[in-house]
Design a protein around this motif. Structure first.
Motif, PDB file in Angstrom:
ATOM      1  N   LEU B  23      46.433   8.349 -22.083  1.00 49.87           N
ATOM      2  CA  LEU B  23      47.459   7.854 -22.638  1.00 49.87           C
ATOM      3  C   LEU B  23      48.704   7.789 -21.689  1.00 49.87           C
ATOM      4  O   LEU B  23      49.824   7.506 -21.347  1.00 49.87           O
ATOM      5  N   CYS B  24      49.162   9.904 -21.535  1.00 50.61           N
ATOM      6  CA  CYS B  24      49.858   9.849 -20.028  1.00 50.61           C
ATOM      7  C   CYS B  24      49.505   9.628 -19.662  1.00 50.61           C
ATOM      8  O   CYS B  24      50.952   9.303 -18.583  1.00 50.61           O
ATOM      9  N   PHE B  25      48.496   9.621 -18.752  1.00 49.25           N
ATOM     10  CA  PHE B  25      48.472   8.575 -17.365  1.00 49.25           C
ATOM     11  C   PHE B  25      48.882   7.266 -17.318  1.00 49.25           C
ATOM     12  O   PHE B  25      49.584   6.448 -16.411  1.00 49.25           O
ATOM     13  N   LEU B  26      49.072   6.581 -18.730  1.00 47.79           N
ATOM     14  CA  LEU B  26      49.456   5.180 -18.551  1.00 47.79           C
ATOM     15  C   LEU B  26      50.558   5.429 -18.718  1.00 47.79           C
ATOM     16  O   LEU B  26      51.343   3.957 -17.941  1.00 47.79           O
ATOM     17  N   ILE B  27      51.067   5.835 -19.296  1.00 48.73           N
ATOM     18  CA  ILE B  27      52.827   6.343 -19.375  1.00 48.73           C
ATOM     19  C   ILE B  27      53.030   6.715 -17.735  1.00 48.73           C
ATOM     20  O   ILE B  27      54.202   5.795 -17.697  1.00 48.73           O
ATOM     21  N   ALA B  28      52.927   7.579 -17.504  1.00 50.37           N
ATOM     22  CA  ALA B  28      53.045   7.975 -15.957  1.00 50.37           C
ATOM     23  C   ALA B  28      52.701   6.612 -14.980  1.00 50.37           C
ATOM     24  O   ALA B  28      53.774   6.329 -14.032  1.00 50.37           O
TER      25      ALA B  28
END
Lengths: 78, 211
Positions: B23-28
């Motif tokens: 999820l963090c990678f997608l937000i980044a």
């Protein structure tokens, strides 16, 4: 490191085997082996006391010190 | 002492940590994706879906501005004509791209670093890879950069729009320093906590070599 470990010599003098000492003082043989070869950062007082009690010796019989200018500061610079 | 075969966390928990990492990678990724869109369709940085005459997305570039500047620009005579003229100016968009980079890069770095840290921590083996701590430290440093860069980017963006669309020589602008300092303090506290945690782990690692 200029602090030297003479545990091997003490074991020979007292005719005690490494595995026997390890069992008696409650540390693993691998840790005792590391201690004998001086490849540890430190020895707990409790471990040292147990070794001295079992081998009937003084800490100075096991540990030695070779003076070095590098020892004027500690490893972390404190 | 390390025990081979012992697991630090359950399989389910490890999966949950990895899911958060993704999820963090997608937000980044979303953060970094705003940069090329600045070149392709800069006016689409902010948009609204208008359903008055069939639902269609409409660009709302002014929505990126602070309310007071938006109010000034909205009340300008011939605001939309000035906007069209300004949008045709290429240097204007290059400036906005620079500002967008200032705004988006710390944000992207923060979420990417948190994602990397979580991914590393999701290792189930007890003798896990603690390099995740380094990523957490990077994330908190990005948080500090973000606390400064975001309000700075807002001021610069407002200035670029004002400069291009109005003839105002000077404009009084209120900056909410309390909010900036609060964010900065929070980010610094997170950085200090991560640093202390890393120092504690290092000390524990040293203790492992004491027999």
């Amino acid at each position: 490191m200029p602090v030297t470990v003479h545990l091997d010599m003490m074991l020979v003098r007292r005719k005690v085997k490494s595995n026997e000492l390890a069992r008696a003082i409650g540390i693993t043989e691998s840790n005792l082996s590391l201690l004998k070869s001086g490849k540890v950062k430190g020895v707990r007082f409790s471990t040292l006391a147990a070794i001295c009690r079992y081998l009937d010796c003084e800490p100075g019989d096991i540990l030695g010190y070779e003076p070095s200018d590098d020892d004027l500061t500690t490893e972390d610079g404190a | 002492m390390m025990m081979a075969g012992r697991y630090f966390m359950s399989r389910g928990r490890a999966r949950a940590v990895r899911a958060f990492a993704v999820l963090c990678f997608l937000i980044a990724g979303a953060g970094v994706a705003t940069l090329p869109t600045m070149l392709v369709g800069p006016q689409w940085q902010a948009f609204m879906i208008d359903c008055d005459d069939g639902c269609r997305a409409k660009p709302q570039p002014l929505d990126q501005l602070s309310p007071e500047v938006r109010h000034v620009i909205a009340n300008l005579p011939k605001a939309s004509e000035r906007m069209t003229t300004a949008m045709a100016e290429p240097y204007w968009w290059w400036r906005l791209l620079g500002i967008q980079m200032l705004d988006a890069l710390p944000f992207t770095l923060l979420f990417f670093s948190v994602g990397m840290a979580l991914w590393r921590f999701s290792n189930r083996q007890e003798h896990r890879d603690w390099s995740g701590m380094r990523w957490l430290q990077r994330a908190t440093a990005a948080g500090i950069a973000m606390a400064i860069a975001e309000p700075l980017a807002q001021v610069l963006r407002d200035a670029v729009f004002l400069g291009a669309m109005t003839d105002v020589g000077a404009f009084s602008y209120s900056v909410e320093f309390t909010l900036i300092i609060e964010r900065l303090l929070l980010a610094c506290a997170a950085w200090a906590a991560t640093w202390a945690l890393a120092a504690g782990l290092r000390a524990r690692g040293d203790l492992a070599e004491i027999v």
